[in-house]
Motif scaffolding. Structure first.
Motif, PDB file in Angstrom:
ATOM      1  N   ALA A   1       0.831  -1.204   0.000  1.00 38.31           N
ATOM      2  CA  ALA A   1       0.000   0.000   0.000  1.00 38.31           C
ATOM      3  C   ALA A   1       0.869   1.258   0.000  1.00 38.31           C
ATOM      4  O   ALA A   1       0.584   2.222  -0.720  1.00 38.31           O
ATOM      5  CB  ALA A   1      -0.929  -0.009   1.213  1.00 38.31           C
ATOM      6  N   PHE A   2       1.939   1.251   0.788  1.00 36.67           N
ATOM      7  CA  PHE A   2       2.852   2.396   0.840  1.00 36.67           C
ATOM      8  C   PHE A   2       3.530   2.588  -0.523  1.00 36.67           C
ATOM      9  O   PHE A   2       3.668   3.709  -0.999  1.00 36.67           O
ATOM     10  CB  PHE A   2       3.871   2.175   1.952  1.00 36.67           C
ATOM     11  N   LEU A   3       3.929   1.486  -1.144  1.00 33.89           N
ATOM     12  CA  LEU A   3       4.552   1.552  -2.466  1.00 33.89           C
ATOM     13  C   LEU A   3       3.586   2.139  -3.488  1.00 33.89           C
ATOM     14  O   LEU A   3       3.941   3.045  -4.247  1.00 33.89           O
ATOM     15  CB  LEU A   3       5.009   0.164  -2.908  1.00 33.89           C
ATOM     16  N   LEU A   4       2.364   1.654  -3.508  1.00 37.36           N
ATOM     17  CA  LEU A   4       1.367   2.152  -4.449  1.00 37.36           C
ATOM     18  C   LEU A   4       1.056   3.626  -4.210  1.00 37.36           C
ATOM     19  O   LEU A   4       0.944   4.410  -5.152  1.00 37.36           O
ATOM     20  CB  LEU A   4       0.089   1.325  -4.361  1.00 37.36           C
ATOM     21  N   SER A   5       0.958   4.011  -2.937  1.00 38.01           N
ATOM     22  CA  SER A   5       0.652   5.415  -2.628  1.00 38.01           C
ATOM     23  C   SER A   5       1.780   6.348  -3.052  1.00 38.01           C
ATOM     24  O   SER A   5       1.561   7.538  -3.256  1.00 38.01           O
ATOM     25  CB  SER A   5       0.351   5.590  -1.142  1.00 38.01           C
ATOM     26  N   ASN A   6       2.999   5.834  -3.190  1.00 39.47           N
ATOM     27  CA  ASN A   6       4.121   6.652  -3.647  1.00 39.47           C
ATOM     28  C   ASN A   6       4.313   6.590  -5.153  1.00 39.47           C
ATOM     29  O   ASN A   6       4.816   7.535  -5.755  1.00 39.47           O
ATOM     30  CB  ASN A   6       5.411   6.216  -2.956  1.00 39.47           C
ATOM     31  N   LEU A   7       3.941   5.479  -5.772  1.00 35.35           N
ATOM     32  CA  LEU A   7       4.124   5.351  -7.213  1.00 35.35           C
ATOM     33  C   LEU A   7       3.161   6.229  -8.006  1.00 35.35           C
ATOM     34  O   LEU A   7       3.529   6.775  -9.041  1.00 35.35           O
ATOM     35  CB  LEU A   7       3.978   3.895  -7.649  1.00 35.35           C
TER      36      LEU A   7
ATOM     37  N   SER B   1       4.142  13.030 -11.550  1.00 35.87           N
ATOM     38  CA  SER B   1       5.261  13.969 -11.632  1.00 35.87           C
ATOM     39  C   SER B   1       6.079  13.747 -12.900  1.00 35.87           C
ATOM     40  O   SER B   1       6.506  14.701 -13.544  1.00 35.87           O
ATOM     41  CB  SER B   1       6.171  13.823 -10.411  1.00 35.87           C
ATOM     42  N   ALA B   2       6.295  12.485 -13.260  1.00 36.24           N
ATOM     43  CA  ALA B   2       7.058  12.193 -14.489  1.00 36.24           C
ATOM     44  C   ALA B   2       6.323  12.711 -15.714  1.00 36.24           C
ATOM     45  O   ALA B   2       6.938  13.254 -16.634  1.00 36.24           O
ATOM     46  CB  ALA B   2       7.290  10.690 -14.604  1.00 36.24           C
TER      47      ALA B   2
ATOM     48  N   ALA C   1       4.887  19.335  -5.550  1.00 42.82           N
ATOM     49  CA  ALA C   1       4.127  18.092  -5.589  1.00 42.82           C
ATOM     50  C   ALA C   1       5.000  16.859  -5.396  1.00 42.82           C
ATOM     51  O   ALA C   1       4.497  15.803  -5.044  1.00 42.82           O
ATOM     52  CB  ALA C   1       3.371  17.986  -6.912  1.00 42.82           C
ATOM     53  N   ASN C   2       6.303  16.968  -5.584  1.00 44.83           N
ATOM     54  CA  ASN C   2       7.146  15.775  -5.557  1.00 44.83           C
ATOM     55  C   ASN C   2       8.282  15.840  -4.548  1.00 44.83           C
ATOM     56  O   ASN C   2       9.253  15.119  -4.678  1.00 44.83           O
ATOM     57  CB  ASN C   2       7.727  15.516  -6.952  1.00 44.83           C
ATOM     58  N   TYR C   3       8.186  16.648  -3.539  1.00 38.91           N
ATOM     59  CA  TYR C   3       9.273  16.756  -2.570  1.00 38.91           C
ATOM     60  C   TYR C   3       9.061  15.760  -1.442  1.00 38.91           C
ATOM     61  O   TYR C   3       8.009  15.734  -0.822  1.00 38.91           O
ATOM     62  CB  TYR C   3       9.351  18.169  -2.005  1.00 38.91           C
ATOM     63  N   THR C   4      10.054  14.919  -1.167  1.00 45.66           N
ATOM     64  CA  THR C   4       9.871  13.866  -0.181  1.00 45.66           C
ATOM     65  C   THR C   4      10.915  13.857   0.936  1.00 45.66           C
ATOM     66  O   THR C   4      10.934  12.954   1.728  1.00 45.66           O
ATOM     67  CB  THR C   4       9.898  12.490  -0.871  1.00 45.66           C
ATOM     68  N   ALA C   5      11.792  14.819   1.007  1.00 46.44           N
ATOM     69  CA  ALA C   5      12.808  14.835   2.056  1.00 46.44           C
ATOM     70  C   ALA C   5      12.236  15.513   3.297  1.00 46.44           C
ATOM     71  O   ALA C   5      11.191  16.140   3.266  1.00 46.44           O
ATOM     72  CB  ALA C   5      14.063  15.541   1.571  1.00 46.44           C
ATOM     73  N   ASN C   6      12.946  15.410   4.383  1.00 48.69           N
ATOM     74  CA  ASN C   6      12.449  15.925   5.647  1.00 48.69           C
ATOM     75  C   ASN C   6      12.938  17.329   5.962  1.00 48.69           C
ATOM     76  O   ASN C   6      12.314  18.045   6.714  1.00 48.69           O
ATOM     77  CB  ASN C   6      12.871  14.975   6.766  1.00 48.69           C
ATOM     78  N   ALA C   7      14.027  17.761   5.393  1.00 46.18           N
ATOM     79  CA  ALA C   7      14.667  19.000   5.818  1.00 46.18           C
ATOM     80  C   ALA C   7      14.087  20.269   5.202  1.00 46.18           C
ATOM     81  O   ALA C   7      14.317  21.351   5.689  1.00 46.18           O
ATOM     82  CB  ALA C   7      16.162  18.940   5.503  1.00 46.18           C
ATOM     83  N   GLY C   8      13.333  20.164   4.122  1.00 46.26           N
ATOM     84  CA  GLY C   8      12.858  21.362   3.440  1.00 46.26           C
ATOM     85  C   GLY C   8      13.981  21.971   2.613  1.00 46.26           C
ATOM     86  O   GLY C   8      15.062  21.414   2.490  1.00 46.26           O
TER      87      GLY C   8
ATOM     88  N   VAL D   1       6.083  20.739 -10.100  1.00 48.52           N
ATOM     89  CA  VAL D   1       6.980  19.608  -9.880  1.00 48.52           C
ATOM     90  C   VAL D   1       8.416  20.111 -10.021  1.00 48.52           C
ATOM     91  O   VAL D   1       8.749  20.740 -11.020  1.00 48.52           O
ATOM     92  CB  VAL D   1       6.694  18.498 -10.915  1.00 48.52           C
ATOM     93  N   ALA D   2       9.240  19.846  -9.022  1.00 46.88           N
ATOM     94  CA  ALA D   2      10.654  20.208  -9.110  1.00 46.88           C
ATOM     95  C   ALA D   2      11.330  19.256 -10.091  1.00 46.88           C
ATOM     96  O   ALA D   2      11.224  18.040  -9.969  1.00 46.88           O
ATOM     97  CB  ALA D   2      11.314  20.115  -7.739  1.00 46.88           C
ATOM     98  N   VAL D   3      12.018  19.812 -11.074  1.00 39.33           N
ATOM     99  CA  VAL D   3      12.606  19.008 -12.143  1.00 39.33           C
ATOM    100  C   VAL D   3      13.747  18.142 -11.622  1.00 39.33           C
ATOM    101  O   VAL D   3      13.863  16.975 -11.983  1.00 39.33           O
ATOM    102  CB  VAL D   3      13.086  19.913 -13.299  1.00 39.33           C
TER     103      VAL D   3
END
Length: 132
Positions: free
Chosen positions: A16-22, A28-29, A75-82, A102-104
């Motif tokens: 479920a986690f994989l699907l929610s991220n894909l 984004s792609a 829409a596609n940022y996934t890191a914790n630090a900002g 979307v960040a390129v």
């Protein structure tokens, strides 16, 4: 039998986690490939609550598209630090969805890798448990 069910539940959570991220990665792609390229500036970092009290800092960016000024979360940022305020960033924006930039250069692959861990643990645990 209970251990097998536990491992299957872990595998299901990983799937479920994989699907929610894909799904967001595919979107984004598509935006990177077909969207309009603009340069934006990081204007701040919003907190997004996740899990048990954790949070991610999701950068908000300001940019101009077709003569209109927009401020939106990446829409596609996934890191914790900002990201540091004032940082210039290349964006791809779908003209029909200007509030989903979307960040390129950024990638969502790290979250996919993390979702593979519970999936693999669950599948391998279920296989090993089922072999008894």
């Amino acid at each position: 039998m209970l251990v097998l069910i536990m491992f299957l539940a872990i595998a299901a959570a990983g799937a479920a986690f994989l699907l929610s991220n894909l799904v967001p990665m595919v979107r984004s792609a598509r935006v990177r490939r077909t969207g309009t390229l603009v340069t934006g500036t990081v204007t701040g970092n919003d907190l997004k609550r996740v899990g048990n009290g954790g949070s991610w800092r999701i950068p908000t960016v300001g940019y101009t598209l077709d003569g209109h000024r927009y401020d939106a979360r990446l829409a596609n940022y996934t890191a914790n630090a900002g990201l540091r305020e004032g940082t210039a960033i290349r964006l791809a924006v779908a003209p029909k969805r200007p509030y989903r930039p979307v960040a390129v250069e950024l990638s969502s692959w790290p979250t996919v890798y993390w979702s593979l861990i519970p999936l693999a643990v669950g599948v391998l645990g279920a296989l090993c448990t089922g072999l008894r």
